[in-house]
Design a protein around this motif. Structure first.
Motif, PDB file in Angstrom:
ATOM      1  N   SER A  40      43.489  37.125  38.281  1.00 30.91           N
ATOM      2  CA  SER A  40      43.614  37.517  39.685  1.00 30.91           C
ATOM      3  C   SER A  40      42.264  38.035  40.163  1.00 30.91           C
ATOM      4  O   SER A  40      41.522  38.654  39.407  1.00 30.91           O
ATOM      5  CB  SER A  40      44.661  38.619  39.831  1.00 30.91           C
ATOM      6  OG  SER A  40      45.906  38.184  39.370  1.00 30.91           O
ATOM      7  N   ASP A  41      41.970  37.798  41.439  1.00 33.02           N
ATOM      8  CA  ASP A  41      40.720  38.301  42.010  1.00 33.02           C
ATOM      9  C   ASP A  41      40.730  39.829  42.010  1.00 33.02           C
ATOM     10  O   ASP A  41      41.724  40.452  42.384  1.00 33.02           O
ATOM     11  CB  ASP A  41      40.531  37.787  43.443  1.00 33.02           C
ATOM     12  CG  ASP A  41      40.132  36.323  43.472  1.00 33.02           C
ATOM     13  OD1 ASP A  41      39.523  35.859  42.487  1.00 33.02           O
ATOM     14  OD2 ASP A  41      40.440  35.657  44.473  1.00 33.02           O
ATOM     15  N   ASN A  42      39.629  40.407  41.570  1.00 30.91           N
ATOM     16  CA  ASN A  42      39.466  41.851  41.567  1.00 30.91           C
ATOM     17  C   ASN A  42      38.290  42.176  42.486  1.00 30.91           C
ATOM     18  O   ASN A  42      37.142  41.929  42.121  1.00 30.91           O
ATOM     19  CB  ASN A  42      39.210  42.358  40.145  1.00 30.91           C
ATOM     20  CG  ASN A  42      39.017  43.856  40.075  1.00 30.91           C
ATOM     21  OD1 ASN A  42      38.917  44.532  41.086  1.00 30.91           O
ATOM     22  ND2 ASN A  42      38.953  44.370  38.862  1.00 30.91           N
TER      23      ASN A  42
END
Length: 143
Positions: A40-42
């Motif tokens: 997931s994009d952080n």
């Protein structure tokens, strides 16, 4: 209970090529493959799109033997000597903590035990004899 003690290969950004080679050379089967692009994009730690193909974690079976493989963490130096580690796979977080605490005595913690996208409890260390260890509590992330 310890479920497995596996060799863990760390590659220098060419994990896809290495995985393909071993798949053919060893007539191996890839049981699990997760890339950095699968994370997931952080926003606090964005991953450049050019790193999406890098292998975060792979489990490979060759005959009755298994090994794991990943690319080196992007941005960290690749160090020969640490490119083969031992990975303990446990099904119990308490056991993972117990093993980690004993192995780290007089050693160096590389990554403290923590939850990761692939494990409910994971950490890395170098023991007092220079052996690199990865401890992983098996969880739904590896199903």
């Amino acid at each position: 209970m310890i479920k497995a003690l596996l060799p863990y290969l760390v590659t220098n950004g060419n994990g896809q090529e290495v995985l393909s080679f071993y798949k053919q050379a060893l007539d191996a089967e890839i049981l699990h493959l997760q890339t950095f692009g699968d994370l997931s994009d952080n926003p606090e730690n964005p991953m450049p799109k050019e790193n999406n193909h890098l292998i975060l974690n792979a489990l490979v079976r060759a005959g009755e033997a298994e090994f794991m493989l990943s690319d080196n963490q992007p941005g960290l130096p690749f160090q020969l000597g640490n490119h083969i580690t031992l990975s303990i796979q446990s099904d119990n977080a308490e056991e993972t903590r117990w093993l980690f605490d004993r192995l780290k005595e007089k050693g160096e913690v590389i990554m403290p035990l923590q939850e990761t996208p692939w494990s409910s409890l994971y950490g890395q260390l170098i023991d007092q004899f220079g052996v690199c260890w990865q401890l992983n509590t098996l969880s739904h992330h590896m199903d």
